[in-house]
Write a protein that holds these residues in place. Structure first.
Motif, PDB file in Angstrom:
ATOM      1  N   ARG A  68      44.095  21.792  59.125  1.00  0.00           N
ATOM      2  CA  ARG A  68      42.962  21.497  58.258  1.00  0.00           C
ATOM      3  C   ARG A  68      43.229  20.278  57.377  1.00  0.00           C
ATOM      4  NH1 ARG A  68      42.449  27.288  58.484  1.00  0.00           N
ATOM      5  NH2 ARG A  68      40.298  27.934  58.885  1.00  0.00           N
ATOM      6  N   SER A  69      42.152  19.609  57.021  1.00  0.00           N
ATOM      7  CA  SER A  69      42.241  18.489  56.085  1.00  0.00           C
ATOM      8  C   SER A  69      42.497  19.024  54.677  1.00  0.00           C
ATOM      9  CB  SER A  69      40.933  17.697  56.097  1.00  0.00           C
ATOM     10  OG  SER A  69      39.877  18.483  55.558  1.00  0.00           O
ATOM     11  N   ALA A  70      42.744  18.118  53.742  1.00  0.00           N
ATOM     12  CA  ALA A  70      42.985  18.529  52.356  1.00  0.00           C
ATOM     13  C   ALA A  70      41.780  19.275  51.792  1.00  0.00           C
ATOM     14  CB  ALA A  70      43.307  17.299  51.502  1.00  0.00           C
ATOM     15  N   HIS A  71      40.564  18.771  52.057  1.00  0.00           N
ATOM     16  CA  HIS A  71      39.352  19.452  51.585  1.00  0.00           C
ATOM     17  C   HIS A  71      39.247  20.859  52.182  1.00  0.00           C
ATOM     18  CE1 HIS A  71      37.945  15.607  49.996  1.00  0.00           C
ATOM     19  NE2 HIS A  71      36.920  16.241  49.446  1.00  0.00           N
ATOM     20  N   GLN A  72      39.529  20.972  53.463  1.00  0.00           N
ATOM     21  CA  GLN A  72      39.439  22.277  54.127  1.00  0.00           C
ATOM     22  C   GLN A  72      40.489  23.244  53.597  1.00  0.00           C
ATOM     23  OE1 GLN A  72      39.762  20.713  58.135  1.00  0.00           O
ATOM     24  NE2 GLN A  72      37.632  21.244  58.592  1.00  0.00           N
ATOM     25  N   ARG A  73      41.681  22.745  53.318  1.00  0.00           N
ATOM     26  CA  ARG A  73      42.745  23.612  52.782  1.00  0.00           C
ATOM     27  C   ARG A  73      42.325  24.231  51.453  1.00  0.00           C
ATOM     28  NH1 ARG A  73      48.362  20.103  53.491  1.00  0.00           N
ATOM     29  NH2 ARG A  73      47.896  19.284  55.567  1.00  0.00           N
ATOM     30  N   LEU A  74      41.833  23.402  50.551  1.00  0.00           N
ATOM     31  CA  LEU A  74      41.460  23.925  49.231  1.00  0.00           C
ATOM     32  C   LEU A  74      40.244  24.837  49.327  1.00  0.00           C
ATOM     33  CD1 LEU A  74      42.007  24.106  46.273  1.00  0.00           C
ATOM     34  CD2 LEU A  74      40.727  21.979  45.925  1.00  0.00           C
ATOM     35  N   ALA A  75      39.265  24.465  50.162  1.00  0.00           N
ATOM     36  CA  ALA A  75      38.098  25.329  50.347  1.00  0.00           C
ATOM     37  C   ALA A  75      38.522  26.685  50.915  1.00  0.00           C
ATOM     38  CB  ALA A  75      37.083  24.657  51.272  1.00  0.00           C
ATOM     39  N   HIS A  76      39.427  26.651  51.888  1.00  0.00           N
ATOM     40  CA  HIS A  76      39.923  27.898  52.485  1.00  0.00           C
ATOM     41  C   HIS A  76      40.659  28.742  51.438  1.00  0.00           C
ATOM     42  CE1 HIS A  76      42.715  30.421  54.872  1.00  0.00           C
ATOM     43  NE2 HIS A  76      41.682  30.504  55.687  1.00  0.00           N
ATOM     44  N   PHE A  77      41.437  28.095  50.584  1.00  0.00           N
ATOM     45  CA  PHE A  77      42.154  28.807  49.525  1.00  0.00           C
ATOM     46  C   PHE A  77      41.166  29.512  48.595  1.00  0.00           C
ATOM     47  CE2 PHE A  77      43.939  28.732  45.174  1.00  0.00           C
ATOM     48  CZ  PHE A  77      45.057  29.528  45.376  1.00  0.00           C
ATOM     49  N   LEU A  78      40.111  28.828  48.192  1.00  0.00           N
ATOM     50  CA  LEU A  78      39.120  29.419  47.296  1.00  0.00           C
ATOM     51  C   LEU A  78      38.355  30.555  47.976  1.00  0.00           C
ATOM     52  CD1 LEU A  78      37.699  26.190  45.600  1.00  0.00           C
ATOM     53  CD2 LEU A  78      39.265  27.881  44.601  1.00  0.00           C
ATOM     54  N   VAL A  79      38.027  30.386  49.253  1.00  0.00           N
ATOM     55  CA  VAL A  79      37.343  31.445  49.999  1.00  0.00           C
ATOM     56  C   VAL A  79      38.236  32.678  50.116  1.00  0.00           C
ATOM     57  CG1 VAL A  79      36.531  32.110  52.294  1.00  0.00           C
ATOM     58  CG2 VAL A  79      35.779  29.952  51.278  1.00  0.00           C
ATOM     59  N   THR A  80      39.518  32.453  50.392  1.00  0.00           N
ATOM     60  CA  THR A  80      40.458  33.571  50.509  1.00  0.00           C
ATOM     61  C   THR A  80      40.583  34.312  49.186  1.00  0.00           C
ATOM     62  OG1 THR A  80      41.708  32.436  52.241  1.00  0.00           O
ATOM     63  CG2 THR A  80      42.821  34.219  51.082  1.00  0.00           C
ATOM     64  N   LEU A  81      40.689  33.572  48.084  1.00  0.00           N
ATOM     65  CA  LEU A  81      40.743  34.212  46.766  1.00  0.00           C
ATOM     66  C   LEU A  81      39.469  35.004  46.504  1.00  0.00           C
ATOM     67  CD1 LEU A  81      42.263  31.792  44.082  1.00  0.00           C
ATOM     68  CD2 LEU A  81      43.173  33.972  44.886  1.00  0.00           C
ATOM     69  N   SER A  82      38.336  34.417  46.851  1.00  0.00           N
ATOM     70  CA  SER A  82      37.058  35.096  46.667  1.00  0.00           C
ATOM     71  C   SER A  82      37.031  36.432  47.409  1.00  0.00           C
ATOM     72  CB  SER A  82      35.928  34.195  47.177  1.00  0.00           C
ATOM     73  OG  SER A  82      34.695  34.881  47.199  1.00  0.00           O
ATOM     74  N   ASP A  83      37.490  36.428  48.650  1.00  0.00           N
ATOM     75  CA  ASP A  83      37.523  37.653  49.450  1.00  0.00           C
ATOM     76  C   ASP A  83      38.482  38.685  48.858  1.00  0.00           C
ATOM     77  OD1 ASP A  83      35.674  36.582  51.199  1.00  0.00           O
ATOM     78  OD2 ASP A  83      37.171  35.960  52.678  1.00  0.00           O
ATOM     79  N   ARG A  84      39.606  38.206  48.361  1.00  0.00           N
ATOM     80  CA  ARG A  84      40.595  39.123  47.787  1.00  0.00           C
ATOM     81  C   ARG A  84      40.073  39.769  46.507  1.00  0.00           C
ATOM     82  NH1 ARG A  84      46.326  36.180  47.569  1.00  0.00           N
ATOM     83  NH2 ARG A  84      47.036  38.312  47.110  1.00  0.00           N
ATOM     84  N   PHE A  85      39.391  38.991  45.679  1.00  0.00           N
ATOM     85  CA  PHE A  85      38.812  39.561  44.457  1.00  0.00           C
ATOM     86  C   PHE A  85      37.706  40.561  44.804  1.00  0.00           C
ATOM     87  CE2 PHE A  85      40.423  35.637  42.214  1.00  0.00           C
ATOM     88  CZ  PHE A  85      41.310  36.323  41.388  1.00  0.00           C
ATOM     89  N   LYS A  86      36.909  40.249  45.808  1.00  0.00           N
ATOM     90  CA  LYS A  86      35.854  41.167  46.222  1.00  0.00           C
ATOM     91  C   LYS A  86      36.434  42.499  46.692  1.00  0.00           C
ATOM     92  CE  LYS A  86      31.886  41.567  49.357  1.00  0.00           C
ATOM     93  NZ  LYS A  86      31.077  40.889  50.406  1.00  0.00           N
ATOM     94  N   ALA A  87      37.530  42.449  47.449  1.00  0.00           N
ATOM     95  CA  ALA A  87      38.173  43.668  47.940  1.00  0.00           C
ATOM     96  C   ALA A  87      38.689  44.535  46.794  1.00  0.00           C
ATOM     97  CB  ALA A  87      39.333  43.317  48.868  1.00  0.00           C
ATOM     98  N   ARG A  88      38.883  43.928  45.631  1.00  0.00           N
ATOM     99  CA  ARG A  88      39.385  44.654  44.462  1.00  0.00           C
ATOM    100  C   ARG A  88      38.267  45.087  43.521  1.00  0.00           C
ATOM    101  NH1 ARG A  88      42.876  41.854  46.929  1.00  0.00           N
ATOM    102  NH2 ARG A  88      45.114  42.316  46.805  1.00  0.00           N
ATOM    103  N   GLY A  89      37.036  44.956  43.995  1.00  0.00           N
ATOM    104  CA  GLY A  89      35.893  45.381  43.193  1.00  0.00           C
ATOM    105  C   GLY A  89      35.537  44.413  42.089  1.00  0.00           C
ATOM    106  N   LEU A  90      36.024  43.175  42.195  1.00  0.00           N
ATOM    107  CA  LEU A  90      35.753  42.158  41.190  1.00  0.00           C
ATOM    108  C   LEU A  90      34.759  41.143  41.742  1.00  0.00           C
ATOM    109  CD1 LEU A  90      39.469  41.618  40.079  1.00  0.00           C
ATOM    110  CD2 LEU A  90      37.737  43.040  38.953  1.00  0.00           C
ATOM    111  N   SER A  91      34.316  40.251  40.882  1.00  0.00           N
ATOM    112  CA  SER A  91      33.360  39.240  41.308  1.00  0.00           C
ATOM    113  C   SER A  91      33.984  38.302  42.326  1.00  0.00           C
ATOM    114  CB  SER A  91      32.871  38.437  40.100  1.00  0.00           C
ATOM    115  OG  SER A  91      32.069  37.341  40.517  1.00  0.00           O
ATOM    116  N   SER A  92      33.253  38.041  43.388  1.00  0.00           N
ATOM    117  CA  SER A  92      33.725  37.118  44.417  1.00  0.00           C
ATOM    118  C   SER A  92      33.264  35.690  44.159  1.00  0.00           C
ATOM    119  CB  SER A  92      33.239  37.561  45.796  1.00  0.00           C
ATOM    120  OG  SER A  92      31.822  37.528  45.850  1.00  0.00           O
ATOM    121  N   THR A  93      32.410  35.523  43.154  1.00  0.00           N
ATOM    122  CA  THR A  93      31.858  34.191  42.883  1.00  0.00           C
ATOM    123  C   THR A  93      32.254  33.642  41.517  1.00  0.00           C
ATOM    124  OG1 THR A  93      29.802  35.191  42.063  1.00  0.00           O
ATOM    125  CG2 THR A  93      29.873  34.531  44.392  1.00  0.00           C
ATOM    126  N   SER A  94      32.885  34.447  40.690  1.00  0.00           N
ATOM    127  CA  SER A  94      33.317  33.976  39.379  1.00  0.00           C
ATOM    128  C   SER A  94      34.669  34.603  39.065  1.00  0.00           C
ATOM    129  CB  SER A  94      32.292  34.353  38.296  1.00  0.00           C
ATOM    130  OG  SER A  94      32.702  33.873  37.028  1.00  0.00           O
TER     131      SER A  94
END
Length: 234
Positions: A154-180
């Motif tokens: 992945r490019s640098a943009h894709q790496r960071l976007a993927h990192f944020l998406v992964t964090l979003s999914d992990r927070f959602k799995a913990r019952g927390l906000s996936s967007t904030s």
């Protein structure tokens, strides 16, 4: 125990579904709970384990977050994982009986200590616990391979976007906000993890904000267009 965390048990832990008690019946939870010890709070920058230390415990994160990293012969740090509530720390030590990486708190962090000797005995007696151990280890291996694929393909943009998406999914799995959510790791940590410079991380965050995909205020990230961010990640 006489401290403030003595009332915390597997049965009333909000992270149980992500941790070792997953799919255990009441008796199984009670047996697991008897071996677990509540670790005193770690404060920001406290080191939980050092590379080369003998394996005595696995650590379940109850609250807070940590980073795991290695240090090469030249003293260069390489971050290999970020741990959130529900994660287990210490799987890297199972192969040789000693930790291969350092783990450090990114903020005030509460942990449960799981004595490895007692856990070994329980997984023999409790197939459901053994299955969950295998599931958690498999998930960690998959995440490591996924990171390698992210860095290689992945490019640098894709790496960071993927990192944020992964964090979003992990927070959602913990019952927390996936967007904030709040980033407990620094931009330097994120760059180290993704193989990017701090300047590149800041530039891409600014670009994503300029495009209206995210909004960043200090360490608080708001994902305004989740679908667009996922497109960028792929």
């Amino acid at each position: 125990m006489a401290n403030l965390t003595s009332h915390i048990h597997c049965q009333n832990c909000s992270m149980a579904a992500l941790c070792l008690p997953y799919q255990l019946d009441q008796e199984g939870m009670n047996r697991l709970d008897t071996i677990i010890q509540r670790h005193k709070p770690l404060h920001k920058r406290d080191v939980l384990v050092n590379a080369g230390a003998p394996l005595k415990y696995l650590y379940a994160v109850r609250s807070g977050s940590l980073k795991s990293y290695t240090i090469d012969d030249n003293g260069v740090e390489q971050i290999i994982d970020f741990h959130l509530p529900g994660d287990l720390v210490g799987f890297d030590a199972l192969a040789e009986g000693q930790h291969r990486s350092y783990s450090q708190a990114l903020e005030t962090t509460m942990l449960c200590e799981v004595p490895i000797v007692s856990l070994d005995e329980l997984v023999i007696e409790m197939p459901s616990l053994r299955k969950q151990m295998m599931r958690l280890m498999s998930s960690e291996i998959f995440s490591s391979k996924q990171l390698l694929g992210t860095l290689n393909n992945r490019s640098a943009h894709q790496r960071l976007a993927h990192f944020l998406v992964t964090l979003s999914d992990r927070f959602k799995a913990r019952g927390l906000s996936s967007t904030s959510f709040r980033l407990t790791m620094t931009r330097a940590d994120i760059g180290n993890y993704l193989g990017l410079s701090v300047e590149t991380i800041s530039r891409i965050l600014s670009a994503l904000q300029g495009e209206g995909v995210i909004d960043v205020q200090n360490k608080l990230v708001n994902i305004i267009e989740p679908a667009r961010l996922r497109e960028l990640a792929h």
